[in-house]
Scaffold this motif. Structure first.
Motif, mmCIF file in Angstrom:
data_model
loop_
_atom_site.group_PDB
_atom_site.id
_atom_site.type_symbol
_atom_site.label_atom_id
_atom_site.label_comp_id
_atom_site.label_asym_id
_atom_site.label_seq_id
_atom_site.Cartn_x
_atom_site.Cartn_y
_atom_site.Cartn_z
ATOM 1 N N ASN A 32 0.812 -1.223 0.000
ATOM 2 C CA ASN A 32 0.000 0.000 0.000
ATOM 3 C C ASN A 32 0.842 1.268 0.000
ATOM 4 O O ASN A 32 0.302 2.381 0.053
ATOM 5 N N ARG A 33 2.175 1.109 -0.031
ATOM 6 C CA ARG A 33 3.030 2.293 0.016
ATOM 7 C C ARG A 33 4.130 2.257 -1.054
ATOM 8 O O ARG A 33 4.283 3.172 -1.831
ATOM 9 N N MET A 34 4.964 1.214 -1.032
ATOM 10 C CA MET A 34 6.033 0.997 -2.016
ATOM 11 C C MET A 34 7.035 2.162 -2.080
ATOM 12 O O MET A 34 7.535 2.527 -3.144
ATOM 13 N N ARG A 35 7.324 2.720 -0.944
ATOM 14 C CA ARG A 35 8.369 3.749 -0.816
ATOM 15 C C ARG A 35 8.713 3.827 0.663
ATOM 16 O O ARG A 35 7.868 3.502 1.511
ATOM 17 N N PRO A 36 9.944 4.239 1.004
ATOM 18 C CA PRO A 36 10.308 4.246 2.420
ATOM 19 C C PRO A 36 9.451 5.231 3.217
ATOM 20 O O PRO A 36 9.016 6.259 2.679
ATOM 21 N N LEU A 37 9.235 4.880 4.480
ATOM 22 C CA LEU A 37 8.478 5.755 5.378
ATOM 23 C C LEU A 37 9.496 6.441 6.296
ATOM 24 O O LEU A 37 9.928 5.887 7.301
ATOM 25 N N ILE A 38 9.901 7.627 5.908
ATOM 26 C CA ILE A 38 10.952 8.343 6.647
ATOM 27 C C ILE A 38 10.326 9.541 7.339
ATOM 28 O O ILE A 38 9.758 10.410 6.671
ATOM 29 N N PRO A 39 10.397 9.583 8.679
ATOM 30 C CA PRO A 39 9.777 10.713 9.377
ATOM 31 C C PRO A 39 10.452 12.029 9.006
ATOM 32 O O PRO A 39 11.681 12.114 8.993
#
Ligand code: CO8
Length: 379
Positions: free
Chosen positions: A85-92
């Motif tokens: 559901n995202r396919m990219r890093p989750l970087i705060p």
């Protein structure tokens, strides 16, 4: 402020490498893309059948290893990349007052290079952050790093995709040679995962994150036990649209998706392969010839790390055979393509066994097109 004094011989006296803890195997990456493809293709079945949009192609771990030599890659943040559901890093996102992500990884590599060279902040006059992307336009990441290390001098960022490290080393060599800096800290914080299209089978496997750093200084000030004299540097560029990453400050003004596939990394991989290999081999031969040397005089090749088959082809053109790990170390199986840092990783991990007088060749090639090389001699 100091009086500039030109310095004769210039050396690389310290190398630093920071490797992210998180690893993604080919199998993990392929399984995520294939699950994403199933989901997308089912949800868009009618549009795909009518030819309105293209189906998402599936990937294959065996293809990846055979076509590229890559088995895994390190990433700064793993979360989000394999989430269908995202396919990219989750970087705060960090606040403006906090250290930026890229400065943080730059500092890890920088501190280790400074330690290897036996240098403190007072010994360094310039910081170059050179890589494929910077997190923002300004203030420069290099100036942020300079501030964090307490260096009194100047810093700037430069972008030359895969040749960012070799081109920055050329700048550092010129600065030390002319005396505009006593020592230069060159850093390559390759935080590339945010620009990878993890839904595209042609490119989702190619890259990994890493940071490398190098100290360049005058021979007269160098004290480390590992010194490599820079005998010469060469840089070459030739415009090509075959490797592109279109996202930029203008994206806001365009009426198109600022994160669409054309704005992320994409390439004509076959054409790049065919065009860049002969250019790189010729460049290296000519560079060595300028120093009265042939490929047989080179003890070690720290070649750019984009694709194992490219390295084999270039090496065969130069040497007539495929070199072993001792002659031309490969790190891309573990690190994947880390843009400009690849050959510096190989150099960092494979230089301590070299003997005084041994010649080493450091080389990069890639987007632009750009090719950079340094002929080095172990002291
Ligand atoms: N799984 C299964 N099949 C696949 C996959 C996959 N993952 N990917 C492609 N295929 C298919 C293709 O669709 C094609 O199918 P068909 O024949 O039906 O059309 C078939 O496999 C063969 O595809 P290719 O011809 O593309 O395969 P290659 O053998 O050429 O291998 C490579 C592809 C590995 C990309 C290869 O061409 C290559 O490495 N080329 C050199 C590229 C290179 O070095 N580029 C440099 C880029 S890096 C750079 O310059 C710096 C940029 C800054 C960093 C950016 C980070 C985001």
């Amino acid at each position: 402020m100091r009086l500039h004094q030109a310095s004769g011989r210039v050396v690389i006296s310290g190398l630093g490498l920071w490797t992210p803890d998180h690893i993604i195997s080919n199998e993990e990456l392929v399984s995520a893309l294939n699950a994403y493809a199933d989901k997308f293709n089912t949800e868009h079945q009618a549009a795909i059948e009518s030819g309105e949009i293209k189906a998402v192609g599936k990937s294959d771990a065996e293809f990846i290893e055979k076509a590229s030599g890559i088995k895994q890659r390190h990433v700064y943040v793993k979360e989000g990349i394999c989430d269908v559901n995202r396919m990219r890093p989750l970087i705060p996102e960090r606040k403006e007052q906090e250290l930026s992500h890229q400065a943080e990884i730059a500092l890890y590599a920088a501190r280790s290079a400074m330690q290897a060279a036996g240098k403190s902040a007072e010994d360094i006059d310039a910081v170059i952050v050179s890589c494929a992307y910077t997190e923002r336009a300004y203030p420069a990441i290099a100036i942020e790093v300079q501030e964090a290390l307490g260096i009194d001098g100047f810093g700037f960022d430069m972008l030359v995709a895969c040749s960012a490290a070799t081109f920055a080393l050329q700048r550092a060599w010129e600065m030390v040679s002319t005396g505009s800096a006593r020592a230069v800290l060159v850093i390559n914080p390759e935080l590339v995962s945010p620009q990878i299209n993890y839904t595209d089978r042609d490119s989702h496997f190619i890259f990994g994150d890493v940071a490398t750093a190098i100290i360049v200084e005058s021979l007269s000030t160098a004290t480390s036990d590992q010194q490599f004299e820079i005998l010469g540097t060469q840089a070459k560029t030739l415009y090509s649209n075959n490797i592109r990453s279109g996202f930029g400050y203008m994206s806001r003004a365009f009426d198109s998706d600022p994160f669409g596939p054309d704005k992320l990394f994409h390439q004509e991989g076959r054409s790049v392969f065919k065009e860049v290999c002969p250019m790189a081999a010729e460049h290296l031969l000519n560079h060595l010839a300028l120093h009265g040397k042939t490929p047989q005089d080179v003890r070690r090749w720290w070649l750019h790390q984009a694709n194992i088959n490219m390295n084999h082809l270039i090496s065969k053109k130069l040497l007539g055979h495929v070199p072993d790990q001792d002659q031309a170390p490969i790190v891309l199986d573990r690190y994947a393509n880390t843009a400009s840092a690849g050959s510096i990783i190989a150099f960092s991990l494979h230089h301590k066994d070299m003997k005084a007088g041994d010649i080493g060749m450091l080389c990069s090639f890639g987007a632009g097109y750009s090719i950079g090389s340094l002929v080095l001699r172990k002291l």
